[in-house]
Write an enzyme that holds these catalytic residues in place. Structure first.
Site, short mmCIF file in Angstrom:
data_model
loop_
_atom_site.label_atom_id
_atom_site.label_comp_id
_atom_site.label_asym_id
_atom_site.label_seq_id
_atom_site.Cartn_x
_atom_site.Cartn_y
_atom_site.Cartn_z
N GLU A 298 37.33 36.20 48.57
CA GLU A 298 37.67 37.40 47.39
C GLU A 298 38.93 36.88 45.84
OE1 GLU A 298 38.37 40.63 45.32
OE2 GLU A 298 37.17 40.84 47.15
N SER A 338 33.72 41.87 42.83
CA SER A 338 32.81 41.25 43.73
C SER A 338 31.81 41.13 43.33
CB SER A 338 33.63 41.63 45.35
OG SER A 338 34.80 41.42 45.19
N HIS A 456 43.12 40.73 48.93
CA HIS A 456 42.87 41.80 48.02
C HIS A 456 43.98 42.89 48.84
CE1 HIS A 456 40.54 45.46 47.01
NE2 HIS A 456 39.57 44.73 46.92
N ASP A 510 34.60 34.58 44.58
CA ASP A 510 33.62 35.92 43.63
C ASP A 510 34.41 35.44 42.15
OD1 ASP A 510 35.82 37.14 44.01
OD2 ASP A 510 35.25 38.96 45.45
N HIS A 511 35.07 35.72 42.20
CA HIS A 511 36.02 36.20 40.66
C HIS A 511 37.72 36.22 40.87
CE1 HIS A 511 37.42 39.61 41.91
NE2 HIS A 511 36.75 39.72 42.54
#
Length: 653
Positions: A298, A338, A456, A510-511
């Site tokens: 993440e 995501s 996150h 994911d990014h």
């Protein structure tokens, strides 16, 4: 006590008086918020050089939204604005006016927290995440508590103020005859319609009409947040054709361009209903194909990886894997969320301006994924997540497209730490190791997708695991360092396990976190780490430009899997010498990067092109786009949207 009397001029306007007064209240309120946001972001506004135009065009955009809100009242005038139903008209008009003004204020006071996270005004994400109140409220309370409380208070104060401003209309008597009311009504309708259209051009104004600078954040300041969200909701029904905002192209030309790309030109395409379906033969010939584990990290962009130009000391375990396998120097994410990373890595799917296919209705079944490919070859396929798998529609997408088992927070017994987003990465990886050991012992080939969540917001993780990078604890750098630590502990277990020699591992982000910037597409924030290790993989640096969509075919080739699939990515096991390309979706803009040039498609505007300075990590010298590059970008954007709409991204049974 504040008491606002209705001005005699407003009273003389009859039923149109309250409509005018609502608009006269709304426009200064929205302009005031725009001024505050511009002061807050003054460096970006000043650099854009559009200060005066921002406010001038802002009033124009506000007129569109306020006029839209007045449409119900305008349409009710001929029905209710007469002496028989005047009391009902007044009640409805006051109620609607207070509700409309309160909505505008609510959206504006919600804007700062959203901008701090996404660097633009609220958009469709604002609505999408309302489906997940637990996660969203936890994030707001832990990370944006001041803005949450302030927003509630200011919205309440605003509603009270607006009621006090408008309530005296409940006492106003009709001062315009029914005949005059009806005669004036067509003119009012025309004025409202013109305000909503805001242009005499072929198309009515939309948010892209107000893109007056190259900085997406400054462009978002021009419009108001209510219109930004409302337009995004309206566009949801047009998602299948979303890429057509960049232009049109025949199916034949699209396929000719896409199939002639180096990654695909040697394959045969013999399935008219699946235009990219082809047979891929692996480079690695194996007696028994390998297992596959993908660890999707993440928000772990190159920003946090020292060897990729990021900060020092927060990802030592990830960077240590560089010595064990294929390390990607120039890997780029396709998007900023995501679910965009999931569709690219797991499904090899190209981005579009629409929502990710993870969320769209036509891709919830029979949509090609690695799990679908491997499940057909006898693999056990499993998704593992520390939170609740229904978030972002992941459970529905995965179970409908090849994943046989979902392991989420409810499957992790006695976790050491649970935060707003579920069990910690450490708990997740312990569960993953347990599952892989069980599957190996059962002699069952497996594919496991492990999706981390500790990095996150609000950045919660267990105490005592790492030496904090900084104070206070709940920061992104500390969360990244913990996520890296948990990853390192997992690989310590995996390397000593029985399944290590039979398993291929991909670790990829994911990014990046908080993808923002003053450029049309902040390319540097799409740069992410990736590494392939395990089995007999030797250390190698992959320097060619790589997209997330290239990972799926590369993994199949290294695993020794021969399969039919529609993935259009590049098999890097076959070729790493030729120059690559990457594609990036940044809100409504689509970027195609190749040979140091970035072509950017913009909705209903001409495409532009710029050189990407890899050292300075910024775009230089915007100019008109090269026709060939523009057509490449457009063909890939259109093909993805068309295959979704026609349900052609499938593997025949």
């Amino acid at each position: 006590m504040f008491k606002a009397k209705v001005h005699p001029f407003i009273q003389k306007m009859g039923p149109y008086g309250i409509i005018l007064q609502i608009m006269l209240i709304a426009l200064p309120v929205l302009t005031g918020f725009r001024l505050l946001f511009s002061i807050w972001q003054w460096d970006r506004v000043q650099a854009s050089g559009v200060g005066f135009e921002l406010f001038l065009q802002g009033v124009r955009a506000d007129l569109i939204m306020v006029s839209l809100l007045m449409v119900p009242l305008v349409l009710l005038v001929p029905l209710l604005a007469n002496r028989f139903t005047w009391s009902l008209w007044r009640l409805i008009a006051v109620f609607w006016g207070v509700a409309a003004l309160t909505l505008l204020v609510f959206m504006e006071v919600s804007t700062p927290a959203f901008m701090m996270q996404y660097d633009v005004r609220p958009n469709r994400l604002f609505v999408e995440y309302l489906k997940y109140p637990k996660e969203v409220l936890s994030t707001l309370w832990e990370g944006f508590r001041f803005w949450l409380i302030s927003g509630i208070v200011l919205t309440g104060l605003g509603a009270s103020y607006f009621y006090r401003r408008l309530k005296n209309h409940l006492e106003v008597k009709p001062q315009l005859s029914l005949l005059k009311t009806l005669l004036v009504w067509p003119l009012v309708v025309l004025l409202v319609a013109l305000s909503i259209r805001s242009t005499t051009g072929h198309r009515p104004a939309n948010p892209s009409f107000f893109a007056i600078t190259g900085d997406p954040m400054v462009n978002s300041l021009v419009i108001n947040s209510t219109w930004s969200v409302a337009f995004a909701i309206y566009n949801l029904k047009h998602e299948a054709k979303s890429s057509e905002v960049y232009g049109k192209m025949s199916d034949e030309q699209i396929l000719q361009i896409v199939r002639s790309e180096p990654a695909l030109k040697d394959y045969e395409f013999n399935h008219p209903n699946q235009p990219t379906l082809h047979l891929q033969k692996p480079v690695m010939q194996r007696e028994r194909p390998l297992n596959l584990v993908i660890v999707l990290e993440e928000s772990l962009g190159a920003t946090y990886v020292e060897s990729l130009g990021g900060i020092k000391g927060v990802t030592p375990y990830l960077e240590a894997l560089k010595n064990d396998g294929w390390w990607f120097e120039n890997l780029y994410a396709t998007g900023t969320r995501s679910v965009r990373g999931i569709e690219a890595v797991v499904a090899g799917y190209m981005p579009t301006p629409a929502r990710s296919t993870v969320k769209l209705s036509l891709s919830q079944q029979n949509f090609a994924t690695l799990a679908d490919v491997l499940g057909r070859q006898g693999y056990h396929t499993e998704f593992m997540y520390g939170g609740e798998a229904h978030f972002d529609n992941m459970r529905s997408f995965f179970t409908g497209n090849g994943f046989q088992q979902i392991t989420d927070q409810n499957s992790i017994t006695s976790p050491e730490f649970v935060g707003s987003w579920g069990a910690s990465d450490g708990d997740l990886f312990n569960k993953a190791h347990e599952r892989f050991t069980e599957l190996h012992q059962s002699n069952k080939p497996f594919f496991g997708l492990v999706f981390s969540s500790s990095n996150h917001e609000p950045f919660e993780f267990p105490d005592g695991k790492i030496e904090l990078y900084e104070e206070p604890k709940a920061t992104v750098n500390n969360a990244v360092k913990y996520a890296d630590y948990a990853l390192g502990q997992f690989f310590k277990q995996a390397k000593t396990s029985d399944y290590w020699q039979n398993t291929l591992f991909l670790v990829v982000a994911d990014h990046d976190s908080r993808v923002y910037g003053s450029e049309l597409v902040p390319v540097k924030k799409f740069h992410i780490p990736g590494v392939i290790v395990g089995a007999d993989i030797q250390a190698k640096s992959i320097e060619t430009l790589t997209s997330q969509i290239d990972l799926a075919p590369t993994l199949l080739s290294l695993m020794g899997i021969e399969s039919q699939h529609p993935f259009v990515g590049r098999d890097l096991a076959r070729d790493t010498e030729r120059a690559g390309r990457a594609m990036m979706q940044f809100f409504d803009n689509y970027a195609w990067m190749e040979n140091g040039q970035v072509t950017i498609l913009r909705p209903n505007q001409d495409a532009v092109q710029a050189k990407y300075d890899a050292i300075g990590r910024q775009l230089e010298a915007l100019q008109p786009a090269d026709k060939v590059m523009q057509e490449k970008a457009l063909a890939h954007a259109l093909l993805a949207a068309k295959m979704y709409e026609r349900q052609q991204y499938q593997i025949p049974k």
